[in-house]
Scaffold this active site. Structure first.
Site: not given
Length: 229
Positions: A40, A44, A113, A116
């Site tokens: 994640e 991101d 999440d 990502e």
């Protein structure tokens, strides 16, 4: 590989060479063993870069602050969760029993999440070009709908959208002082943001104006805006 995961791959538009990466990306921290938090983190960073690059090319006249506000709108948790629901991602998540019982497979933050994490997994599986292609494909509808008019929102709205894009708590505003006669008052408001060590202050002839000034100060302190946008 599970037929269900094959179906998810078709929805995502990526066939994993390393199936373990895909499974890890779908594993929430409530599940025993390794989880998707590191993926994640990576996803991101890739998402923000790809979104920023696309906006930079699409809006050549936009100022830095405008680009930052557009990106915050593009990558906020709400947007990612909508995409994840379109992929029916909740059906594939590996969650602990407590999260399952509480409906974690529907929760916006968990879905965002996981998406990502999948971006991070695609990057490790096939490289940056593949990750960029998937992100741009998934966000194409949102990108096409953006205009610079979207940057003309008030500071409180911009701050809220930025914090939501980082899955942070919403800001809290508190009136700390009121001076002057009833017909000519000046309000002093503090804005508390979890990402900042200190509260920001705003002053104005009404509580609403003071809150907007405090929110604008928070955006500058966060580095989202530079005060000249």
């Amino acid at each position: 590989m599970s037929p269900n995961l094959s179906r998810l791959e078709r929805k995502l538009g990526h066939s994993f060479k390393d199936q373990d990466l895909m499974i890890l990306a779908l594993t929430h921290r409530s599940f025993a063993g390794r989880n998707n938090e590191r993926l994640e983190f990576l996803g991101d960073a890739i998402l923000n870069f790809v979104a920023g690059e696309a906006l930079f090319e699409r809006f050549p006249q936009a100022r830095e602050g405008q680009l930052s506000r557009l990106r915050a709108r593009l990558v906020k948790g709400e947007t990612l969760a909508v995409l994840a629901r379109g992929f029916e991602l909740g059906e594939y998540l590996r969650l602990g029993s407590g999260e399952l019982k509480s409906g974690g497979f529907r929760r916006e933050s968990i879905l965002a999440d996981a998406l990502e994490a999948l971006i991070g997994a695609i990057y490790l599986d096939a490289g940056m070009d593949a990750a960029r292609e998937r992100v741009l494909d998934w966000l194409s509808g949102e990108l096409d709908g953006l205009t610079l008019i979207d940057t003309n929102k008030d500071p409180k709205t911009r701050l809220q959208e930025f914090l939501q894009s980082r899955a942070c708590e919403l800001p809290r505003y508190e009136v700390v002082d009121i001076q002057g006669e009833p017909h000519c008052r000046t309000f002093m408001v503090e804005c508390q943001v979890a990402l900042l060590n200190e509260k920001t202050l705003g002053q104005g002839g009404s509580r609403r104006i003071a809150e907007q000034v405090a929110a604008a100060a928070a955006l500058i302190a966060l580095g989202v805006e530079n005060g000249n946008d």
